[in-house]
Scaffold this motif. Structure first.
Motif, PDB file in Angstrom:
ATOM      1  N   UNK A   1      -2.376  -4.244  -0.001  1.00 18.17           N
ATOM      2  CA  UNK A   1      -0.854  -3.742   0.807  1.00 18.17           C
ATOM      3  C   UNK A   1      -0.228  -4.536   0.310  1.00 18.17           C
ATOM      4  N   UNK A   2      -0.402  -5.817   0.236  1.00 20.20           N
ATOM      5  CA  UNK A   2       1.352  -6.737  -0.191  1.00 20.20           C
ATOM      6  C   UNK A   2       1.364  -6.377  -1.933  1.00 20.20           C
ATOM      7  N   UNK A   3       0.558  -6.670  -2.355  1.00 26.57           N
ATOM      8  CA  UNK A   3       1.228  -6.489  -3.881  1.00 26.57           C
ATOM      9  C   UNK A   3       1.092  -4.470  -4.002  1.00 26.57           C
ATOM     10  N   UNK A   4       0.989  -3.980  -3.581  1.00 27.03           N
ATOM     11  CA  UNK A   4       1.797  -2.580  -3.388  1.00 27.03           C
ATOM     12  C   UNK A   4       3.110  -2.203  -3.405  1.00 27.03           C
TER      13      UNK A   4
ATOM     14  N   UNK B   1       8.969  -0.259  -9.457  1.00 30.00           N
ATOM     15  CA  UNK B   1       9.096   0.888 -10.447  1.00 30.00           C
ATOM     16  C   UNK B   1       8.318   1.324 -10.258  1.00 30.00           C
ATOM     17  N   UNK B   2       7.383   1.251  -9.740  1.00 29.14           N
ATOM     18  CA  UNK B   2       5.605   1.976  -9.730  1.00 29.14           C
ATOM     19  C   UNK B   2       5.079   2.839  -9.098  1.00 29.14           C
ATOM     20  N   UNK B   3       5.308   4.210  -9.586  1.00 29.22           N
ATOM     21  CA  UNK B   3       4.534   5.383  -8.673  1.00 29.22           C
ATOM     22  C   UNK B   3       3.259   4.894  -7.620  1.00 29.22           C
ATOM     23  N   UNK B   4       3.367   4.548  -6.600  1.00 27.35           N
ATOM     24  CA  UNK B   4       1.959   4.098  -5.786  1.00 27.35           C
ATOM     25  C   UNK B   4       1.947   4.998  -4.470  1.00 27.35           C
ATOM     26  N   UNK B   5       0.316   5.308  -4.638  1.00 27.79           N
ATOM     27  CA  UNK B   5       0.064   6.135  -3.779  1.00 27.79           C
ATOM     28  C   UNK B   5      -1.166   5.328  -2.955  1.00 27.79           C
ATOM     29  N   UNK B   6      -1.649   4.894  -1.646  1.00 26.38           N
ATOM     30  CA  UNK B   6      -2.231   4.806  -0.919  1.00 26.38           C
ATOM     31  C   UNK B   6      -3.335   5.743  -0.415  1.00 26.38           C
ATOM     32  N   UNK B   7      -5.034   5.866  -1.633  1.00 25.65           N
ATOM     33  CA  UNK B   7      -5.666   7.105  -1.619  1.00 25.65           C
ATOM     34  C   UNK B   7      -6.135   6.715  -0.211  1.00 25.65           C
ATOM     35  N   UNK B   8      -7.330   6.169   0.555  1.00 26.57           N
ATOM     36  CA  UNK B   8      -7.560   5.472   1.315  1.00 26.57           C
ATOM     37  C   UNK B   8      -7.434   3.911   2.247  1.00 26.57           C
ATOM     38  N   UNK B   9      -7.582   3.251   3.034  1.00 25.84           N
ATOM     39  CA  UNK B   9      -7.450   2.387   3.216  1.00 25.84           C
ATOM     40  C   UNK B   9      -7.878   2.695   5.442  1.00 25.84           C
ATOM     41  N   UNK B  10      -8.842   1.073   4.736  1.00 26.63           N
ATOM     42  CA  UNK B  10      -9.516   1.097   5.941  1.00 26.63           C
ATOM     43  C   UNK B  10      -8.491   0.181   6.762  1.00 26.63           C
TER      44      UNK B  10
ATOM     45  N   UNK C   1       5.713   2.939   4.478  1.00 28.47           N
ATOM     46  CA  UNK C   1       7.061   3.247   3.688  1.00 28.47           C
ATOM     47  C   UNK C   1       6.169   2.914   2.033  1.00 28.47           C
ATOM     48  N   UNK C   2       4.575   3.364   2.303  1.00 29.56           N
ATOM     49  CA  UNK C   2       3.856   3.715   0.738  1.00 29.56           C
ATOM     50  C   UNK C   2       3.993   4.990   1.602  1.00 29.56           C
ATOM     51  N   UNK C   3       3.483   6.036   0.701  1.00 34.73           N
ATOM     52  CA  UNK C   3       2.632   7.238   0.666  1.00 34.73           C
ATOM     53  C   UNK C   3       1.471   7.412   0.764  1.00 34.73           C
ATOM     54  N   UNK C   4       0.736   8.116   1.726  1.00 35.03           N
ATOM     55  CA  UNK C   4      -0.450   8.309   2.272  1.00 35.03           C
ATOM     56  C   UNK C   4      -1.091   9.500   1.489  1.00 35.03           C
ATOM     57  N   UNK C   5      -2.059   9.759   1.121  1.00 39.81           N
ATOM     58  CA  UNK C   5      -2.341  11.176   0.460  1.00 39.81           C
ATOM     59  C   UNK C   5      -3.681  11.301   1.577  1.00 39.81           C
ATOM     60  N   UNK C   6      -3.884  12.738   2.334  1.00 36.80           N
ATOM     61  CA  UNK C   6      -4.510  12.782   3.509  1.00 36.80           C
ATOM     62  C   UNK C   6      -6.026  13.166   3.399  1.00 36.80           C
TER      63      UNK C   6
END
Length: 655
Positions: free
Chosen positions: A29-32, A39-48, A61-66
């Motif tokens: 997550x820190x790297x994200x 400027x990279x388009x970052x999305x959280x797909x799945x995180x435990x 602050x990160x976009x999280x996909x349902x």
């Protein structure tokens, strides 16, 4: 002819640790956040989330996909929404727990397969995994911790990552984090400290993780030509079997191949016994085959009745330098002097042979009937029973003629043994030959020993005569049955060789790509005895399927949208899917890609429900036919493109 340009594959970065709680997800997550700041388009797909406050804070602050919600046994489970991620198509997506097993109903059975599809779509991926989840290290980790990890990934997934970041922490610090409740809840943490999370276990796992990371760096250097440790001609061979210890042998050989930077082949010797495997044994054999493929082994199959001879011959012609084996499932017989497989290989070859010890119990091969070129050892048949009785009657009639002519009893014994040989060759399995051996002794005793027409024998030498006659008949029957088995294997091998040769000759005569696919489907129909679907890959257009034989149009009409979706997925991803695979395994059809050097040229599908599951030899033949079809299709396509270019140039000159 313009083809849709495939996207550049994405790159994967793995955050690698030796145990839960070392900080892999936190580091990811820190790297994200750093990537997003760049400027990279970052999305959280799945995180435990593990209910860890530090981890939850970094999600802000990160976009999280349902997530995709799947109901399984009354419980609603959350999984990565693969289709949603592909539709969103970010530059970088975070997918935690790479070794996770997806819930039934997902497209893939494993999360790493979801990640591979994301990478093929051109999306970069950050993911996490622990050292105990690497397939080749499973036995080593289990021997240290006493815990068998069920969720594992093939080593190729780890080795193909663009970057691997080792997330490290001292074992004592990890234990303090565990005691403070920063990893698990109180009750779970207490159990973990009593079992898996001991200082000794953690220190050993940490060392394995560091070594595995260093090995990956060394392998990368060798592949890029920066190292001096080439293969030096080493090639390791293991033998596939249904033995419980075979999985450990495969993993050990894979680690050896990695250490030696050598080739790795998994050989399956198909014998009459392996043709009769069933139940748990056949499932274990298929599992071992998949494991060998996952660990990068080249799969080879040979036929024969003597595994030692077949292995030695294959090793000689293939340049094998080392053979890795497990414990065999039988002990040497002091009465027959029968040697173990390892002893025979030592006699037949001068190769290095490694025996991997294990503590698995001896296993028993259960056999069943298989409706193919082989038959079960015994199956009752009125026709075979009539043949046996007819031969015994004829032998008895000949013996009566010999008796009236004054011939000695030894001639009658020879006639009965000859009759047993005829029965063993003329009937299926071993049963009728064994039965005929007993009946021939009984008939000789009843008709030709004094007193006649009784089962008594006055001469004290008769019991010895009966025993020798029975033993000779059994041996003759057994040898005849073995010769028949060898003949069947030779016929099968010749049939497959002829099929490959015929396929090559027919495919070369293909007029266009559709004709090549039809000819390949025709050969597969002959091989499997079931309808075959085929379709040509045409970028940007809907997949059109045809069927072989062409008159079975009802097969196409009965295809469900789900089955068509599997076929479309195979076309788009250049991966096999459907029944017997780990991708969309609920499907009733197995769809395979027809590959050329530049990608997918078409697809072929065979039904599995209601038919015997293809064995590994048949699948290898299928792959060989489809690969040749793909190469010929590619050649035809290139010729057509060249012809179009020539025509265009001629038209330009005319203008």
């Amino acid at each position: 002819m313009e083809e849709e340009k495939m996207p550049e594959p994405g790159r994967m970065k793995i955050f690698f640790g030796y145990a839960a709680g070392v900080g892999k997800t936190y580091a990811m997550l820190e790297a994200a956040h750093q990537a997003k700041a760049a400027g990279i388009d970052v999305v959280v797909g799945y995180v435990e989330r593990h209910t860890r406050p530090d981890t939850l804070a970094l999600l802000e602050g990160l976009e999280i996909l349902p997530c995709q919600e799947i109901e399984y046994r009354g419980i609603r489970l959350q999984e990565l929404d693969l289709d949603g991620a592909l539709e969103r198509h970010p530059q970088l997506i975070l997918v935690d727990e790479l070794a996770h097993s997806n819930a039934p109903g997902c497209r893939h059975t494993k999360r790493y397969q979801d990640v591979e599809e994301l990478l093929r779509a051109g999306i970069d991926v950050y993911s996490t995994v622990n050292v105990q989840h690497l397939e080749s290290l499973h036995d080593l980790v289990q021997s240290i911790t006493g815990v068998a990890v069920s969720e594992r990934i093939p080593d190729r997934v780890f080795d193909r990552a663009g970057q691997v970041e080792l997330v490290d922490i001292e074992p004592e610090d990890l234990i303090r984090r565990l005691q403070a409740g920063k990893v698990y809840k109180a009750g779970q943490a207490r159990r973990a400290l009593q079992n898996f999370f001991t200082v000794e276990n953690l220190a050993a796992l940490r060392e394995i993780a560091m070594r595995r990371t260093a090995d990956r760096l060394n392998r990368t250097a060798v592949q890029e030509g920066k190292g001096q440790t080439a293969r030096a001609g080493e090639h390791i061979l293991i033998c596939l079997s249904s033995a419980p210890s075979n999985a450990k042998v495969i993993r050990t050989a894979a680690r050896m191949a990695e250490a030696f930077h050598s080739g790795f082949t998994a050989l399956f010797v198909e014998t009459p016994d392996t043709k009769e495997l069933s139940g748990e044994n056949i499932q274990r054999l298929r599992s071992n085959l998949r494991l060998a493929e996952q660990l990068g082994a080249q799969i080879a199959t040979v036929c024969g009745t003597d595994p030692a001879v077949q292995i030695a011959e294959y090793a000689r012609v293939s340049g094998i330098t080392k053979i890795v084996m497990g414990r065999v499932n039988h002990r040497p017989n002091p009465w027959t002097g029968k040697k173990t497989l390892a002893d025979r290989l030592i006699e037949l070859t001068d190769l290095d042979i490694y025996i991997i010890p294990d503590h698995q119990p001896l296993y028993v091969k259960h056999r069943t009937h298989r409706k193919h070129l082989h038959q079960a050892p015994f199956r009752f048949s009125w026709r075979d029973l009539a043949r046996m009785l007819a031969v015994l009657t004829a032998a008895t009639a000949v013996c009566f003629a010999f008796d009236r002519a004054g011939f000695s009893e030894s001639n009658s014994i020879t006639v009965y043994i000859l009759g047993v040989l005829v029965i063993a060759v003329w009937t299926e399995g071993y049963g009728y030959g064994a039965m005929a051996s007993l009946l021939s002794v009984a008939a000789f005793n009843f008709f030709f020993t004094v007193p006649r027409f009784t089962f008594q024998a006055n001469d004290p030498s008769y019991p010895v005569t009966f025993f020798i006659m029975l033993l000779s008949s059994f041996l003759a029957s057994s040898l005849a049955a073995r010769v028949k088995a060898q003949a069947r294997l030779a016929v099968e091998k010749g049939y497959y060789t002829e099929l490959l040769l015929e396929s090559s000759q027919k495919l070369l005569k293909g007029r266009d790509e559709w004709d090549c696919l039809r000819l390949a489907a025709e050969q597969l129909h002959h091989l499997f005895g079931r309808p075959v679907l085929y379709g040509r890959h045409n970028s940007g257009k809907e997949l059109q399927l045809r069927v072989e034989p062409a008159d079975q149009i009802q097969v196409l009409q009965a295809l469900t949208p789900q089955e068509l979706g599997v076929a479309q997925w195979v076309q788009q991803n250049n991966k096999n899917a459907g029944a017997t695979t780990h991708t969309l395994p609920e499907a009733k059809w197995l769809f395979m890609a027809v590959r050329g050097t530049q990608g997918v040229m078409g697809i072929v599908g065979i039904p599995v429900e209601g038919y015997p599951v293809p064995d590994m030899f048949e699948k290898n033949l299928m792959v060989a036919i489809l690969n040749e079809c793909g190469l010929i299709q590619e050649r035809i396509r290139l010729q057509q493109e060249r012809q179009q270019e020539d025509n265009a140039q001629q038209n330009t000159r005319c203008v």
